[in-house]
Design a protein around this motif. Structure first.
Motif, mmCIF file in Angstrom:
data_model
loop_
_atom_site.group_PDB
_atom_site.id
_atom_site.type_symbol
_atom_site.label_atom_id
_atom_site.label_comp_id
_atom_site.label_asym_id
_atom_site.label_seq_id
_atom_site.Cartn_x
_atom_site.Cartn_y
_atom_site.Cartn_z
ATOM 1 N N GLU A 85 0.827 -1.210 0.000
ATOM 2 C CA GLU A 85 0.000 0.000 0.000
ATOM 3 C C GLU A 85 0.856 1.253 0.000
ATOM 4 O OE1 GLU A 85 -2.871 -0.012 3.111
ATOM 5 O OE2 GLU A 85 -4.207 -1.332 1.981
ATOM 6 N N ALA A 86 1.912 1.236 0.836
ATOM 7 C CA ALA A 86 2.793 2.406 0.885
ATOM 8 C C ALA A 86 3.402 2.639 -0.489
ATOM 9 C CB ALA A 86 3.882 2.199 1.928
ATOM 10 N N ALA A 87 3.792 1.558 -1.160
ATOM 11 C CA ALA A 87 4.396 1.675 -2.490
ATOM 12 C C ALA A 87 3.387 2.212 -3.499
ATOM 13 C CB ALA A 87 4.929 0.322 -2.938
ATOM 14 N N ARG A 88 2.164 1.679 -3.427
ATOM 15 C CA ARG A 88 1.142 2.123 -4.372
ATOM 16 C C ARG A 88 0.831 3.605 -4.162
ATOM 17 N NH1 ARG A 88 -4.133 -1.015 -3.918
ATOM 18 N NH2 ARG A 88 -2.756 -2.430 -2.810
ATOM 19 N N ALA A 89 0.766 4.017 -2.894
ATOM 20 C CA ALA A 89 0.508 5.428 -2.606
ATOM 21 C C ALA A 89 1.620 6.311 -3.164
ATOM 22 C CB ALA A 89 0.355 5.636 -1.097
ATOM 23 N N LEU A 90 2.815 5.734 -3.353
ATOM 24 C CA LEU A 90 3.942 6.488 -3.916
ATOM 25 C C LEU A 90 4.045 6.298 -5.433
ATOM 26 C CD1 LEU A 90 6.584 5.719 -1.151
ATOM 27 C CD2 LEU A 90 5.768 7.993 -1.775
ATOM 28 N N SER A 91 2.973 5.799 -6.040
ATOM 29 C CA SER A 91 2.914 5.617 -7.498
ATOM 30 C C SER A 91 3.835 4.519 -8.018
ATOM 31 C CB SER A 91 3.266 6.916 -8.254
ATOM 32 O OG SER A 91 2.415 7.933 -7.862
ATOM 33 N N LEU A 92 4.237 3.595 -7.169
ATOM 34 C CA LEU A 92 5.062 2.485 -7.637
ATOM 35 C C LEU A 92 4.153 1.326 -8.030
ATOM 36 C CD1 LEU A 92 7.736 2.764 -4.830
ATOM 37 C CD2 LEU A 92 8.204 3.116 -7.257
ATOM 38 N N GLY A 93 4.290 0.853 -9.252
ATOM 39 C CA GLY A 93 3.460 -0.247 -9.745
ATOM 40 C C GLY A 93 3.964 -1.604 -9.276
ATOM 41 N N ARG A 124 7.831 -2.592 -10.077
ATOM 42 C CA ARG A 124 8.796 -1.769 -9.330
ATOM 43 C C ARG A 124 8.718 -2.085 -7.840
ATOM 44 N NH1 ARG A 124 7.325 2.941 -13.209
ATOM 45 N NH2 ARG A 124 9.033 2.733 -14.683
ATOM 46 N N HIS A 150 11.995 -3.470 -5.950
ATOM 47 C CA HIS A 150 12.725 -2.602 -5.028
ATOM 48 C C HIS A 150 12.286 -2.734 -3.582
ATOM 49 C CE1 HIS A 150 14.659 -0.697 -8.394
ATOM 50 N NE2 HIS A 150 13.479 -0.543 -8.974
ATOM 51 N N ILE A 151 11.084 -3.256 -3.351
ATOM 52 C CA ILE A 151 10.583 -3.289 -1.985
ATOM 53 C C ILE A 151 10.320 -4.716 -1.502
ATOM 54 C CG2 ILE A 151 8.639 -2.615 -0.512
ATOM 55 C CD1 ILE A 151 8.611 -0.089 -2.513
ATOM 56 N N TRP A 170 -2.711 6.235 -11.622
ATOM 57 C CA TRP A 170 -1.296 6.538 -11.344
ATOM 58 C C TRP A 170 -1.025 8.027 -11.450
ATOM 59 C CZ3 TRP A 170 0.901 2.853 -8.835
ATOM 60 C CH2 TRP A 170 0.448 1.540 -9.021
ATOM 61 N N PHE A 223 0.557 7.229 6.739
ATOM 62 C CA PHE A 223 -0.192 6.161 7.394
ATOM 63 C C PHE A 223 0.009 6.198 8.911
ATOM 64 C CE2 PHE A 223 0.960 4.793 3.150
ATOM 65 C CZ PHE A 223 -0.197 4.210 2.654
ATOM 66 N N PHE A 264 9.941 1.568 4.407
ATOM 67 C CA PHE A 264 10.528 0.334 3.883
ATOM 68 C C PHE A 264 11.720 -0.037 4.770
ATOM 69 C CE2 PHE A 264 8.932 2.642 -0.028
ATOM 70 C CZ PHE A 264 7.704 1.999 -0.003
ATOM 71 N N HIS A 320 14.092 -2.154 4.785
ATOM 72 C CA HIS A 320 15.402 -2.554 4.269
ATOM 73 C C HIS A 320 16.152 -1.380 3.662
ATOM 74 C CE1 HIS A 320 12.665 -2.450 0.922
ATOM 75 N NE2 HIS A 320 13.648 -2.602 0.056
#
Lengths: 215, 244
Positions: A117-125, A128, A132-133, B77, B87, B93, B95
């Motif tokens: 969710e954090a990644a999606r909120a940052l526009s990461l598909g 990616r 990366h995560i 997007w 949040f 993240f 790592h």
């Protein structure tokens, strides 16, 4: 015991062949594990079910039976000619691959939904985020399991002797049959141990590299 | 008239038989700070999650900066690039170092050069008061520090709208202040913000408008001094008394 000494070179060569086929099978297992593991954690339910069937089937049938099937069965079905080496590699890869799928799946699933969710909120598909995560975190769970799978592949490759593939065990058996002594098998056991123990130590070191932060 | 940053029209969200948002409508102008309060289970978090498409909604319309929000369309997007989200549990993240957390999205989602991402990260770390902590991993930081890194991470995308989902609820009391201070500074800088919180003092001091949500609808809205001191709706009165 000294009667085995002239054959040591031969045994070491057998060990190298064992190492070679195990490494090759591991590489294929890894590829299968990552590809099918991604499918197994995807939203596509039909593909997920197919991955499930593969994993459950391979894990529930003895490796020996699978090697027989690949060596004798596949040529009948597809009119191709497999050498013992090729047949053993295919069987070991499919076998290791099924376990690797589970290692990859549990690794991916160990990374919580909140990270996605954090990644999606940052526009990461998806890709990616995966690259990366999720993957860098999943690897801490997957790696120890993968080392274990490599070790069982290395030992499991001895089963390939049954279809006439001359690796470490078959070399030892051949020597025993000519010098009438158990000592070649003892040496083979020691060589298996050394390879597996070395792998396990190596794995521990790689794992340490993936630790991060204060944890 | 100021530009409109967010429009929410008659949005309905159902989870099975449960209706979480029951036809909610409001507007947020550019530069405005909207504070959303209300009892838990009233749909506040769900509302925020619908705005950046983390959740789909069942009916109604949401537009961010004129762009329609549909969680399952490719256009989402473009919306997410304009909307930053904070949040309750930071969701850093683990790592990656604080600096890497901030650099990642501009680098990978926007494709900016590494040097520029680095510069953004350093500037933002300084802005949230963590210039010396860039090399630390989230596990080495306090809750308040982690939340400030999370704010910097969201700001690195240079969003037009920031959503805060109970940003201080998971913090130790002594670190709440530092996070609220960063948020206040952000508001003074002209950022458009929607803040779901129970910090009524923050609402009074920083909020331009308060929205009281209950049972999936806007039960009452108005300027902070009005809504907090002379609530019209008995439910609002009851809630404010309970929180204070």
């Amino acid at each position: 015991m000294e009667r085995v000494l002239p054959y040591l070179g031969l045994l070491v060569r057998g060990a190298l062949i064992t190492l070679e086929i195990s490494t090759l099978s591991l590489a294929c297992s890894l590829l299968i594990g990552v590809l099918v593991g991604l499918v197994a954690t995807s939203r596509a339910s039909a593909a997920r079910a197919a991955a499930r069937v593969y994993v459950e089937f391979v894990r529930s049938v003895p490796l020996l039976v699978q090697i027989f099937f690949v060596y004798y069965g596949l040529p009948l079905m597809f009119r191709l000619n497999l050498s013992p080496y090729q047949a053993a590699t295919i069987a070991l890869s499919l076998y290791g691959g099924a376990y690797m799928v589970e290692a990859v799946r549990s690794g991916i699933q160990s990374v919580g939904k909140l990270q996605w969710e954090a990644a999606r909120a940052l526009s990461l598909g998806y890709w990616r985020t995966m690259a990366h995560i999720v993957a860098p975190q999943a690897i801490r769970v997957t790696l120890p399991a993968a080392i274990g799978i490599f070790i069982s592949l290395l030992k499991g490759s001895s089963v390939a002797s049954i279809i006439g593939f001359v690796e470490l065990l078959q070399t030892a058996i051949n020597i025993r049959n000519s010098i009438f002594s158990l000592s070649p098998l003892f040496v083979a056991g020691v060589l298996y141990f050394l390879m597996c123990y070395g792998l396990s130590r190596f794995g521990g070191r790689v794992e340490a590299r993936f630790r991060y932060g204060a944890s | 008239m100021t530009a409109e940053m967010l429009a929410v029209d008659a949005v309905v969200k159902r989870y099975g038989p449960r209706t979480v948002l029951n036809g909610i409508s409001f507007r947020v102008a550019a530069g405005e700070v909207l504070v959303v309060i209300g009892p838990s289970g009233g749909g506040k978090s769900t509302l925020l999650r619908c705005i950046n498409g983390l959740e789909d909604f069942s009916a109604g319309r949401i537009a961010v900066d004129g762009l329609p929000v549909h969680a399952r369309s490719a256009g989402i997007w473009e919306v997410r690039k304009r909307v930053g989200m904070i949040f309750q549990h930071f969701n850093l993240f683990p790592h990656l170092t604080a600096r890497q957390n901030i650099e990642l999205a501009p680098r990978r989602a926007l494709g900016l050069p590494a040097a520029e991402c680095r510069a953004r990260a350093e500037a933002l770390l300084a802005r949230v008061g963590l210039a010396e902590f860039g090399g630390q991993y989230p596990g080495q930081l306090s809750g308040g520090q982690q939340q400030r890194v999370a704010i910097a991470r969201a700001l690195a995308m240079q969003p037009k709208l920031m959503l805060f989902d109970e940003p201080t609820s998971a913090l130790d009391p002594e670190t709440v202040g530092e996070v609220l201070a960063v948020m206040k500074e952000l508001a003074l800088g002209g950022m458009t913000m929607i803040v779901v919180t129970h910090e009524l003092n923050f609402a009074k001091e920083v909020g331009d408008r308060i929205l009281f949500m209950d049972a999936g609808v806007v039960a009452e809205e108005g300027p902070p001094e009005m809504l907090l001191s002379r609530p019209q709706n008995p439910r609002t009165r009851q809630f404010i008394q309970a929180v204070l």
